[in-house]
Motif scaffolding. Sequence first.
Motif, PDB file in Angstrom:
ATOM      1  N   HIS A  50       0.815  -1.219   0.000  1.00 30.16           N
ATOM      2  CA  HIS A  50       0.000   0.000   0.000  1.00 30.16           C
ATOM      3  C   HIS A  50       0.846   1.265   0.000  1.00 30.16           C
ATOM      4  N   THR A  51       2.049   1.214   0.589  1.00 34.10           N
ATOM      5  CA  THR A  51       2.889   2.410   0.592  1.00 34.10           C
ATOM      6  C   THR A  51       3.397   2.724  -0.816  1.00 34.10           C
ATOM      7  N   TYR A  52       3.712   1.675  -1.573  1.00 39.44           N
ATOM      8  CA  TYR A  52       4.137   1.861  -2.966  1.00 39.44           C
ATOM      9  C   TYR A  52       2.996   2.449  -3.791  1.00 39.44           C
ATOM     10  N   VAL A  53       1.814   1.867  -3.664  1.00 39.55           N
ATOM     11  CA  VAL A  53       0.636   2.335  -4.399  1.00 39.55           C
ATOM     12  C   VAL A  53       0.329   3.786  -4.031  1.00 39.55           C
ATOM     13  N   ASN A  54       0.416   4.111  -2.756  1.00 37.92           N
ATOM     14  CA  ASN A  54       0.161   5.480  -2.301  1.00 37.92           C
ATOM     15  C   ASN A  54       1.131   6.455  -2.961  1.00 37.92           C
ATOM     16  N   GLY A  55       2.415   6.133  -2.969  1.00 35.54           N
ATOM     17  CA  GLY A  55       3.409   7.016  -3.571  1.00 35.54           C
ATOM     18  C   GLY A  55       3.174   7.232  -5.057  1.00 35.54           C
ATOM     19  N   VAL A  56       2.908   6.150  -5.771  1.00 38.25           N
ATOM     20  CA  VAL A  56       2.666   6.248  -7.216  1.00 38.25           C
ATOM     21  C   VAL A  56       1.423   7.099  -7.483  1.00 38.25           C
ATOM     22  N   LEU A  57       0.357   6.825  -6.766  1.00 36.47           N
ATOM     23  CA  LEU A  57      -0.903   7.539  -7.024  1.00 36.47           C
ATOM     24  C   LEU A  57      -0.860   8.992  -6.573  1.00 36.47           C
ATOM     25  N   ASP A  58      -0.128   9.298  -5.516  1.00 34.04           N
ATOM     26  CA  ASP A  58       0.029  10.703  -5.114  1.00 34.04           C
ATOM     27  C   ASP A  58       0.660  11.507  -6.247  1.00 34.04           C
ATOM     28  N   HIS A  59       1.715  10.957  -6.839  1.00 31.51           N
ATOM     29  CA  HIS A  59       2.387  11.654  -7.944  1.00 31.51           C
ATOM     30  C   HIS A  59       1.497  11.716  -9.188  1.00 31.51           C
ATOM     31  N   ALA A  60       0.810  10.623  -9.470  1.00 32.80           N
ATOM     32  CA  ALA A  60      -0.071  10.596 -10.642  1.00 32.80           C
ATOM     33  C   ALA A  60      -1.202  11.614 -10.495  1.00 32.80           C
ATOM     34  N   ALA A  61      -1.825  11.656  -9.321  1.00 37.74           N
ATOM     35  CA  ALA A  61      -2.924  12.599  -9.097  1.00 37.74           C
ATOM     36  C   ALA A  61      -2.437  14.035  -9.223  1.00 37.74           C
ATOM     37  N   ALA A  62      -1.244  14.322  -8.705  1.00 39.34           N
ATOM     38  CA  ALA A  62      -0.686  15.678  -8.802  1.00 39.34           C
ATOM     39  C   ALA A  62      -0.489  16.081 -10.261  1.00 39.34           C
ATOM     40  N   ALA A  63      -0.144  15.127 -11.104  1.00 35.86           N
ATOM     41  CA  ALA A  63       0.060  15.416 -12.526  1.00 35.86           C
ATOM     42  C   ALA A  63      -1.250  15.459 -13.301  1.00 35.86           C
ATOM     43  N   TRP A  64      -2.123  14.508 -13.053  1.00 41.57           N
ATOM     44  CA  TRP A  64      -3.339  14.365 -13.858  1.00 41.57           C
ATOM     45  C   TRP A  64      -4.491  15.230 -13.371  1.00 41.57           C
ATOM     46  N   ARG A  65      -4.504  15.526 -12.094  1.00 41.28           N
ATOM     47  CA  ARG A  65      -5.594  16.328 -11.524  1.00 41.28           C
ATOM     48  C   ARG A  65      -5.030  17.501 -10.730  1.00 41.28           C
ATOM     49  N   ALA A  66      -4.101  18.188 -11.325  1.00 38.08           N
ATOM     50  CA  ALA A  66      -3.378  19.268 -10.635  1.00 38.08           C
ATOM     51  C   ALA A  66      -4.319  20.311 -10.035  1.00 38.08           C
ATOM     52  N   VAL A  67      -5.327  20.719 -10.764  1.00 42.07           N
ATOM     53  CA  VAL A  67      -6.247  21.748 -10.267  1.00 42.07           C
ATOM     54  C   VAL A  67      -6.961  21.247  -9.014  1.00 42.07           C
ATOM     55  N   GLU A  68      -7.444  20.025  -9.055  1.00 41.40           N
ATOM     56  CA  GLU A  68      -8.152  19.464  -7.902  1.00 41.40           C
ATOM     57  C   GLU A  68      -7.211  19.280  -6.714  1.00 41.40           C
ATOM     58  N   VAL A  69      -6.006  18.789  -6.967  1.00 38.28           N
ATOM     59  CA  VAL A  69      -5.039  18.544  -5.889  1.00 38.28           C
ATOM     60  C   VAL A  69      -4.638  19.853  -5.216  1.00 38.28           C
ATOM     61  N   LYS A  70      -4.477  20.925  -6.016  1.00 36.43           N
ATOM     62  CA  LYS A  70      -4.037  22.201  -5.478  1.00 36.43           C
ATOM     63  C   LYS A  70      -5.163  23.014  -4.852  1.00 36.43           C
ATOM     64  N   ALA A  71      -6.389  22.643  -5.107  1.00 31.68           N
ATOM     65  CA  ALA A  71      -7.535  23.391  -4.590  1.00 31.68           C
ATOM     66  C   ALA A  71      -7.582  23.276  -3.058  1.00 31.68           C
ATOM     67  N   PRO A  72      -7.978  24.362  -2.400  1.00 27.86           N
ATOM     68  CA  PRO A  72      -8.092  24.287  -0.946  1.00 27.86           C
ATOM     69  C   PRO A  72      -9.175  23.272  -0.542  1.00 27.86           C
ATOM     70  N   ARG A  73      -8.895  22.569   0.533  1.00 25.98           N
ATOM     71  CA  ARG A  73      -9.872  21.580   1.015  1.00 25.98           C
ATOM     72  C   ARG A  73     -11.046  22.287   1.681  1.00 25.98           C
ATOM     73  N   PRO A  74     -12.255  21.836   1.382  1.00 22.63           N
ATOM     74  CA  PRO A  74     -13.422  22.439   2.053  1.00 22.63           C
ATOM     75  C   PRO A  74     -13.390  22.112   3.545  1.00 22.63           C
TER      76      PRO A  74
END
Length: 153
Positions: free
Chosen positions: A128-152
Motif C-alpha cells: 500500500h505504501t508503494y501504491v500510495n506514492g505512485v498515485l500521489d504523484h499521478a494525481a498531482a500530474a493528472w488532476r493538478a487543479v483538484e489537488v491544489k484546490a483548498p480543502r473544504p
Amino acid sequence: MNRRRPDGIDPVARSRARRRALQAVYAWQMSGTAAREVIAQFAHEQAKEQADLEYFEDLVRGVEQHCEDLDDALKPFLDRDIDQVDAIERAALRIAAYELRHRPDVPYRVVINEAIESVKRFGAEHGHTYVNGVLDHAAAAWRAVEVKAPRPR
C-alpha cells in the motif's frame, strides 16, 4: 439505514465494487480471459454483496479497454516496468489510474484511499505504501487543479 448520498451514490456499495473489481482485474491479468467473462464470473457474487454492479463493470471494462494507455500514463511514476509490479498492486494501480483519468466525478482522494485500502486487504504487507506514492504523484500530474484546490472545511 439509507447510506446513499444526495447524488444517489452509495459509497459502501461503490467501495465493495472496487474491491471486487480489484479481484476481477487480478483474475483478468493472470488468466488473460476477456473482461466480459471475468465480469460474468463475478456478477453473481456482486449481487449477493450488494455492490454497485454498474460501477464494478465500468472499472473492469475500463481497465481492459484502456490498459495500454493506463500503463503508459503510469510509467513516469513507477520505479520498474509495470509487469514487474506485484499483480495485486498492478491491478489497484490500473483501476485507480482509470478512475483518475476517466472518472472525474470521483474525487482523487477517494480514488487513492480506496486503492490503498484494497491493497492493504489483498496485497503484500507494505504494498500500500508503494501504491500510495505512485498515485500521489499521478494525481498531482493528472488532476493538478483538484489537488491544489483548498480543502473544504
